[in-house]
Motif scaffolding. Structure first.
Motif, PDB file in Angstrom:
ATOM      1  N   GLU A 199      59.966  33.197 -30.521  1.00  0.00           N
ATOM      2  CA  GLU A 199      60.819  34.053 -29.692  1.00  0.00           C
ATOM      3  C   GLU A 199      60.137  34.515 -28.396  1.00  0.00           C
ATOM      4  OE1 GLU A 199      58.769  36.658 -32.793  1.00  0.00           O
ATOM      5  OE2 GLU A 199      59.707  34.657 -32.676  1.00  0.00           O
ATOM      6  N   ALA A 200      58.883  34.164 -28.199  1.00  0.00           N
ATOM      7  CA  ALA A 200      58.171  34.575 -26.984  1.00  0.00           C
ATOM      8  C   ALA A 200      58.761  33.903 -25.752  1.00  0.00           C
ATOM      9  CB  ALA A 200      56.683  34.233 -27.102  1.00  0.00           C
ATOM     10  N   VAL A 201      58.746  34.622 -24.627  1.00  0.00           N
ATOM     11  CA  VAL A 201      59.158  34.051 -23.351  1.00  0.00           C
ATOM     12  C   VAL A 201      57.895  33.577 -22.637  1.00  0.00           C
ATOM     13  CG1 VAL A 201      60.260  34.483 -21.131  1.00  0.00           C
ATOM     14  CG2 VAL A 201      61.149  35.585 -23.192  1.00  0.00           C
ATOM     15  N   VAL A 202      57.813  32.290 -22.363  1.00  0.00           N
ATOM     16  CA  VAL A 202      56.580  31.703 -21.829  1.00  0.00           C
ATOM     17  C   VAL A 202      56.722  31.374 -20.340  1.00  0.00           C
ATOM     18  CG1 VAL A 202      54.908  29.818 -22.014  1.00  0.00           C
ATOM     19  CG2 VAL A 202      55.953  30.788 -24.087  1.00  0.00           C
ATOM     20  N   ILE A 203      55.885  32.033 -19.539  1.00  0.00           N
ATOM     21  CA  ILE A 203      55.754  31.707 -18.121  1.00  0.00           C
ATOM     22  C   ILE A 203      54.599  30.716 -18.011  1.00  0.00           C
ATOM     23  CG2 ILE A 203      55.244  32.594 -15.818  1.00  0.00           C
ATOM     24  CD1 ILE A 203      56.155  35.373 -16.906  1.00  0.00           C
ATOM     25  N   GLY A 204      54.816  29.578 -17.381  1.00  0.00           N
ATOM     26  CA  GLY A 204      53.788  28.546 -17.372  1.00  0.00           C
ATOM     27  C   GLY A 204      53.269  28.193 -15.984  1.00  0.00           C
ATOM     28  N   HIS A 205      52.081  27.638 -15.988  1.00  0.00           N
ATOM     29  CA  HIS A 205      51.488  27.075 -14.761  1.00  0.00           C
ATOM     30  C   HIS A 205      50.583  25.922 -15.168  1.00  0.00           C
ATOM     31  CE1 HIS A 205      49.872  26.857 -10.685  1.00  0.00           C
ATOM     32  NE2 HIS A 205      48.699  26.654 -11.255  1.00  0.00           N
ATOM     33  N   VAL A 206      50.652  24.823 -14.411  1.00  0.00           N
ATOM     34  CA  VAL A 206      49.808  23.650 -14.654  1.00  0.00           C
ATOM     35  C   VAL A 206      49.171  23.241 -13.331  1.00  0.00           C
ATOM     36  CG1 VAL A 206      49.780  21.212 -15.332  1.00  0.00           C
ATOM     37  CG2 VAL A 206      51.264  22.827 -16.551  1.00  0.00           C
ATOM     38  N   GLY A 207      47.899  22.882 -13.375  1.00  0.00           N
ATOM     39  CA  GLY A 207      47.265  22.390 -12.157  1.00  0.00           C
ATOM     40  C   GLY A 207      45.761  22.552 -12.178  1.00  0.00           C
ATOM     41  N   ARG A 208      45.151  22.060 -11.106  1.00  0.00           N
ATOM     42  CA  ARG A 208      43.716  22.259 -10.923  1.00  0.00           C
ATOM     43  C   ARG A 208      43.513  23.705 -10.487  1.00  0.00           C
ATOM     44  NH1 ARG A 208      40.516  21.621  -6.599  1.00  0.00           N
ATOM     45  NH2 ARG A 208      42.232  20.745  -5.391  1.00  0.00           N
ATOM     46  N   LEU A 209      42.651  24.415 -11.180  1.00  0.00           N
ATOM     47  CA  LEU A 209      42.480  25.849 -10.935  1.00  0.00           C
ATOM     48  C   LEU A 209      41.376  26.055  -9.904  1.00  0.00           C
ATOM     49  CD1 LEU A 209      42.802  27.092 -14.640  1.00  0.00           C
ATOM     50  CD2 LEU A 209      44.596  26.661 -12.933  1.00  0.00           C
ATOM     51  N   ALA A 210      41.798  26.067  -8.643  1.00  0.00           N
ATOM     52  CA  ALA A 210      40.855  26.185  -7.531  1.00  0.00           C
ATOM     53  C   ALA A 210      41.388  27.185  -6.512  1.00  0.00           C
ATOM     54  CB  ALA A 210      40.640  24.825  -6.883  1.00  0.00           C
ATOM     55  N   ALA A 211      40.489  27.694  -5.671  1.00  0.00           N
ATOM     56  CA  ALA A 211      40.826  28.767  -4.733  1.00  0.00           C
ATOM     57  C   ALA A 211      41.981  28.409  -3.815  1.00  0.00           C
ATOM     58  CB  ALA A 211      39.588  29.120  -3.903  1.00  0.00           C
ATOM     59  N   GLU A 212      42.040  27.140  -3.362  1.00  0.00           N
ATOM     60  CA  GLU A 212      43.070  26.768  -2.400  1.00  0.00           C
ATOM     61  C   GLU A 212      44.477  26.742  -2.997  1.00  0.00           C
ATOM     62  OE1 GLU A 212      41.281  22.971  -4.083  1.00  0.00           O
ATOM     63  OE2 GLU A 212      40.522  24.854  -3.264  1.00  0.00           O
ATOM     64  N   LYS A 213      44.593  26.939  -4.307  1.00  0.00           N
ATOM     65  CA  LYS A 213      45.891  26.927  -4.966  1.00  0.00           C
ATOM     66  C   LYS A 213      46.565  28.303  -4.988  1.00  0.00           C
ATOM     67  CE  LYS A 213      45.575  22.550  -5.981  1.00  0.00           C
ATOM     68  NZ  LYS A 213      46.474  21.545  -5.356  1.00  0.00           N
ATOM     69  N   ASN A 214      45.983  29.282  -4.304  1.00  0.00           N
ATOM     70  CA  ASN A 214      46.592  30.617  -4.189  1.00  0.00           C
ATOM     71  C   ASN A 214      46.764  31.274  -5.554  1.00  0.00           C
ATOM     72  OD1 ASN A 214      47.523  32.714  -2.571  1.00  0.00           O
ATOM     73  ND2 ASN A 214      49.620  31.951  -2.454  1.00  0.00           N
ATOM     74  N   LEU A 215      45.770  31.101  -6.411  1.00  0.00           N
ATOM     75  CA  LEU A 215      45.874  31.578  -7.790  1.00  0.00           C
ATOM     76  C   LEU A 215      45.653  33.082  -7.913  1.00  0.00           C
ATOM     77  CD1 LEU A 215      44.041  28.600  -9.498  1.00  0.00           C
ATOM     78  CD2 LEU A 215      46.499  29.081  -9.487  1.00  0.00           C
ATOM     79  N   LYS A 216      44.996  33.682  -6.926  1.00  0.00           N
ATOM     80  CA  LYS A 216      44.839  35.133  -6.964  1.00  0.00           C
ATOM     81  C   LYS A 216      46.203  35.808  -6.875  1.00  0.00           C
ATOM     82  CE  LYS A 216      42.488  39.042  -4.793  1.00  0.00           C
ATOM     83  NZ  LYS A 216      41.556  39.486  -3.714  1.00  0.00           N
ATOM     84  N   LEU A 217      47.050  35.342  -5.952  1.00  0.00           N
ATOM     85  CA  LEU A 217      48.389  35.914  -5.842  1.00  0.00           C
ATOM     86  C   LEU A 217      49.183  35.656  -7.120  1.00  0.00           C
ATOM     87  CD1 LEU A 217      50.787  36.008  -2.883  1.00  0.00           C
ATOM     88  CD2 LEU A 217      51.620  35.033  -5.025  1.00  0.00           C
ATOM     89  N   LEU A 218      49.070  34.456  -7.649  1.00  0.00           N
ATOM     90  CA  LEU A 218      49.797  34.129  -8.881  1.00  0.00           C
ATOM     91  C   LEU A 218      49.387  35.061 -10.018  1.00  0.00           C
ATOM     92  CD1 LEU A 218      51.750  32.169 -10.331  1.00  0.00           C
ATOM     93  CD2 LEU A 218      49.747  30.790 -10.920  1.00  0.00           C
TER      94      LEU A 218
END
Length: 428
Positions: A199-218
């Protein structure tokens, strides 16, 4: 046809270019074409008769990228034995230079796919600066103009290349994905293995985890979303330098038990992970084409993303997801995610449209376009061939391409000091 592909990143490296090359080579080979890949050595790479691994420096400047060492005779012997009809380069430097050298000497067409906005990756280079960014832009532009045809993965990138002064023919051909594989992922199986509640609601993300991917904002967008919705969980698939920082930030907020980060996944494990998600979050603005967006949509995941090159072509606001302004902050991103997961019926409608959107990027369709491009170039080349190339011809061609490559690098150095039409062009 006999096709040689030169790439600076290749499996088991995790990233869009490596996966693009793999998808294309497998699709071409399935259609009866012979394909060879020239790529750097990489930890964990398995030997293959179809791949020439070139010695390389690993983890350049602390990144997960490799920098090949100059071994011209190794590549030359390999190419002389294979005798390709066409060369496909996937980078404008390092092995990209080698691709042009071989193409000119062997008098075969060279196709170049502009996978990356290179100026947005210069933080991997020592002494990163605006001057280095301008050099990267000029170098890539001049490289394009030494090729027979340039492939743009999206219309926004094709328009940018034209504005930058690329005069070589440009074709827009997206990287294909295996729709069938992502459509048939088993989300319940993944949730069971990962101990994620049904029953969990899953928010997902896939990709290379690097600074240029704007992951801090995410990360800052997902955190308040998880606080607001106790039934929500974040599924983070991928690996890279930013991974530990992201996980530490979630732990600071007491949310470490609400984040599942299995690392990089491939094959059916990746398809199952996509299928286990309820929506997909994407904040990168360095894409030429968001391959993971097409994959997520094929699995039935509506997307929340920031407007940007390669993203606006596939994410249509209110139709298959929510496309936010490029300068939207974490608060607006969080608001869109909450709107997505709080309206199940709306989300189902968006998911249905997302599946339809992904069909545009099916491997079969995209590969047919690429092979048609190859065929046109090879046919044109054969029409103008007069005789076999002699050693003298190859020597002259070698001198010519070395001069052109040197001129391109001088042009790039000049662009570091003086703005050029290429460096002045901007993405909308």
């Amino acid at each position: 046809m006999k096709i040689a592909m030169f790439t600076n990143t290749y499996l088991p490296h995790v990233g869009g270019v490596a996966r693009s090359v793999q998808t294309l080579e497998e699709a071409c080979r399935a259609r009866g074409h012979e394909v060879r890949v020239i790529a750097p050595e990489f930890p964990g790479a398995e030997p293959s008769p179809h791949v020439l691994r070139v010695p390389a420096i690993q983890n350049f400047n602390g990144s997960d990228f490799c920098v090949r060492l100059p071994m011209p005779s190794l590549v030359r012997d390999f190419m002389e034995e294979f005798k390709p009809d066409l060369i496909h380069s996937h980078h404008p430097f390092l092995l990209g230079d080698a691709a042009l050298r071989e193409g000119w000497k062997m008098k075969v067409p060279v196709v170049f796919t502009h996978h990356t906005l290179y100026e947005r990756y210069t933080h991997y280079v020592p002494l990163d600066s605006e001057a280095i960014k301008r050099m990267a832009i000029q170098l890539a532009t001049d490289y394009c103009n030494l090729c027979s045809t340039v492939i743009a993965p999206s219309e926004s990138i094709a328009a940018l290349l034209f504005d930058r002064g690329v005069t070589a023919p440009i074709r827009t051909i997206p990287t294909g994905i295996d729709n069938g594989a992502f459509e048939h992922g088993v989300g319940s199986s993944f949730r069971k293995r990962a101990r994620i509640r049904r029953e969990a609601v899953v928010i997902g993300h896939v990709g290379r985890l690097a600074a240029e991917k704007n992951l801090k904002l995410l990360t800052e967008a997902v955190i308040p979303c998880l606080h607001e919705r106790p039934d929500a969980l974040f599924l983070l698939v991928g690996d890279g330098d930013a991974r530990e920082g992201m996980l530490s930030r979630f732990a600071e907020e007491g949310l470490d038990d609400r984040v599942h980060a299995p690392g990089k996944l491939m094959g059916s494990d990746l398809s199952d992970a996509y299928a286990a998600m309820d929506c997909f979050a994407f904040a990168s603005q360095t894409e030429t084409q968001g391959i993971v967006l097409a994959e997520a949509m094929a699995a039935g995941n509506p997307v929340v993303a920031l407007d940007g090159p390669g993203v606006r072509e596939i994410v249509r606001d209110g139709e298959n997801g929510y496309l936010l302004r490029a300068d939207a902050g974490a608060d607006l991103f969080c608001e869109a995610l909450l709107r997505m997961i709080s309206q199940p019926s709306k989300r189902r409608n968006l998911a249905a449209s997302a599946r339809l959107s992904a069909k545009t990027y099916d491997t079969t369709r995209c590969t047919e376009q690429m092979i048609a491009c190859y065929s046109d170039l090879v046919t044109a080349q054969r029409r103008q061939e007069e005789a076999d190339s002699t050693p003298w011809d190859r020597l002259i061609a070698g001198i010519e391409i070395e001069w052109e490559l040197l001129a391109a690098k001088v042009s790039a150095v000049t662009a570091a000091v003086i703005e050029t039409p290429a460096t002045e062009a901007r993405l909308d």
